[in-house]
Design an enzyme around this catalytic site. Sequence first.
Site, PDB file in Angstrom:
ATOM      1  N   ARG A   1       2.313 -12.157   0.884  1.00 52.30           N
ATOM      2  CA  ARG A   1       0.894 -12.338   1.383  1.00 52.30           C
ATOM      3  C   ARG A   1       0.362 -13.577   0.869  1.00 52.30           C
ATOM      4  NH1 ARG A   1      -1.567  -8.166   4.472  1.00 52.30           N
ATOM      5  NH2 ARG A   1      -0.332  -6.339   4.238  1.00 52.30           N
TER       6      ARG A   1
ATOM      7  N   TYR B  15       1.444 -15.378  21.649  1.00 55.36           N
ATOM      8  CA  TYR B  15       0.700 -16.288  21.038  1.00 55.36           C
ATOM      9  C   TYR B  15      -0.561 -17.116  21.519  1.00 55.36           C
ATOM     10  CZ  TYR B  15       4.834 -15.681  18.291  1.00 55.36           C
ATOM     11  OH  TYR B  15       5.909 -15.189  17.516  1.00 55.36           O
TER      12      TYR B  15
ATOM     13  N   SER C 191       0.499  -2.324  12.824  1.00 52.38           N
ATOM     14  CA  SER C 191       1.213  -3.190  11.954  1.00 52.38           C
ATOM     15  C   SER C 191       1.989  -3.753  12.905  1.00 52.38           C
ATOM     16  CB  SER C 191       1.598  -2.468  10.930  1.00 52.38           C
ATOM     17  OG  SER C 191       0.929  -2.095  10.025  1.00 52.38           O
TER      18      SER C 191
ATOM     19  N   ASP D  72      -0.958 -18.049  24.511  1.00 55.06           N
ATOM     20  CA  ASP D  72      -1.329 -17.782  25.927  1.00 55.06           C
ATOM     21  C   ASP D  72      -1.723 -16.566  25.883  1.00 55.06           C
ATOM     22  OD1 ASP D  72      -0.256 -19.834  27.322  1.00 55.06           O
ATOM     23  OD2 ASP D  72       1.734 -19.484  26.614  1.00 55.06           O
TER      24      ASP D  72
ATOM     25  N   ARG E 220       0.817  -1.057  -0.060  1.00 50.04           N
ATOM     26  CA  ARG E 220       0.059   0.026   0.034  1.00 50.04           C
ATOM     27  C   ARG E 220       1.062   1.280  -0.094  1.00 50.04           C
ATOM     28  NH1 ARG E 220      -2.006   1.550   4.180  1.00 50.04           N
ATOM     29  NH2 ARG E 220      -1.710  -0.151   5.644  1.00 50.04           N
TER      30      ARG E 220
ATOM     31  N   ASN F  50       6.429  -7.955   2.879  1.00 49.78           N
ATOM     32  CA  ASN F  50       4.907  -7.700   2.847  1.00 49.78           C
ATOM     33  C   ASN F  50       4.458  -8.737   2.032  1.00 49.78           C
ATOM     34  OD1 ASN F  50       2.445  -6.240   3.579  1.00 49.78           O
ATOM     35  ND2 ASN F  50       2.397  -5.188   1.571  1.00 49.78           N
TER      36      ASN F  50
ATOM     37  N   SER G   3       1.921  -5.741  15.243  1.00 52.03           N
ATOM     38  CA  SER G   3       1.403  -5.735  16.608  1.00 52.03           C
ATOM     39  C   SER G   3       0.699  -7.135  17.023  1.00 52.03           C
ATOM     40  CB  SER G   3       0.878  -4.722  17.172  1.00 52.03           C
ATOM     41  OG  SER G   3       1.487  -3.373  17.224  1.00 52.03           O
TER      42      SER G   3
END
Length: 612
Positions: free
Chosen positions: A394, A519, A264, A521, A74, A392, A266
């Site tokens: 995908r 993850y 992003s 948890d 993007r 990036n 996160s």
Amino acid sequence: MADLEAVMDEAGLTNPKVREFVKEYAELTGAENIEVVNASDDARLLEEAVAAGELQMAGEGRYYSRSYYKDTARSEERTIVATNNESDRGVYNNWRPASEMKPMLHDRMRGASEGKTMYVIPYLMSPPGNVLAPWAAGVELTDTRTVVLHMIRMARVGVQFVNDLEDPDSFVRAVHVTGDLEHLGQGTADDQRYFVTVADERTILHFGSSYGGNALLGKIAHGLRQGAYDGWASRKFLAEQYMLIGIHDKETGRTYHVCGGFPSASGKTNLAMMAAPDALGDRYHVSFYGDDIAWLWVDEESGRLMGMNPEYGVFGVAKDTNERTNPNALYSIGEGSQAIFTNVAYNPGTGEVWWEGKTPKPPTDVRGWLDWTGSPLADRKDNDTAAWAHPNSRFTTTLANVPNIAPDYDAAAGVPIDAIIFGGRTSDREPLIRAITDLAEGVYDGLTLGAEATFAAEGVDGQLRYDPMSNRPFMAYGEGDYARHYLDVVGAAKDQPIFAHVNWFQKDPDDGHFLWPGYRDNLRPLLWLLQLRNGEVEGRRTAVGILPTEEELDLSGMDVPAADLERILSIDKERWQQEMGFREEHLSQFDRMPEEIWEAHRRVAADLDATD
């Protein structure tokens, strides 16, 4: 030009306003043919794309594509919101007058599809029958077959979604023209690319890319920018860059729904697709609704805040997706899934794909492997450490392929929202979770959401890159008006959701290890949040929210060092006082910020100052 009327007749496209729109842009772009697409055309279009070399086989029932090397992401700086009213200008929406942008885009598009087929994609960005469906119908015109194939995976596609509109004119007009990718001056002063949402005319005009959100116009251009503007203009809903999950408690039989925004890198997709940890799996099941967009509204009968994912698929970042981080994602792109991979490493001889983080090390035998640019990896020098896959890169797959997809993911009613969470990647200051029970403080927290920049470009120690509600690149109107609308929509719910801020990424300042394993948890703090909402736990009140006590968190099956746990369940007052200064500066940029938000800011700052 083929006989447009005959083609549309044969395809069963009866909406007269859609037919006018198709004719207008077929003439403008100079397309040689048109083809009206339904989801049932997918298999044929895949065959055609493989025969034309636009896709290659990546094993049984999977496909590989490679975009132009300057067209891989993007482009925020080229993405514009245009309207006819300058009061829609915000700090982040790159506002320009519609009277300037529409002629400019039409000039670029004129004759740019000569010799090509214009594909007509009627689509719906909501479950059929949903209360927001009147704002969800659109038609994308594109000159690129791979864009059609991605759209079939990311949206509900078929002529029925526009033929049956109560108002035949009430669809989003979306036009994508690729342009000559090798001569667009990407990233230079002569850059020809523009990605424009003319929000108050419900028109999307994108020129100069065939990649991702630049080309899949139902996704973020409609699903976020246009959706956000429509929600505000109608005063009926919010369109947010939020994941949406269900948490089912097998013991009580109750299912809770949590949505939320994450900048992003996160952890949003991994959270959306997570499975319960082994120790809790007998009791809890996590179901997936979506990892990227949620539309929120208040149901007039029940008074509940409701949510749904307008998308029909997942456009996921491949990097670091593996059996540990996201096994559900890997399952959803397995053999026979009809998934499309873009810009990963590829072996045409075996059909295998690879990306950084898929396995601890890349394949040892590089013979036959190509990197994301198509260059043979066997030709690389030994000291060449360039990535095999684009960062990036995908995968695109349908929601139905996700193994933990919610059974009611496509239900017209949507689902009731119990909690709204925000989470940015920060190595300090943000605890594991802090709950917020006040609406204005929750919205204030979302407006000041941020994550540490990859590089400290600003040179200010500890300053985050703020990403309000994780919606910074998708703001469609002024941020102050946005805050007011958010307060009004959520505030109208009789049963208020609880807000929270989460952070899986706090690090030890000495050796840099992550203090929380993350993850699967990550379900544990969310369970605590829902217990807090139910009044089953009390937590510990701080100036910035309610934190869990160690006893309240279900840590069964875990072994977190006591010192790490203490740190992630506490507040660094000094760091937070510094943060409040940054937040004030951030919020001061925005016109018409509601007084409730400023009151929340002052209240948190005062409570911090009063804390021992």
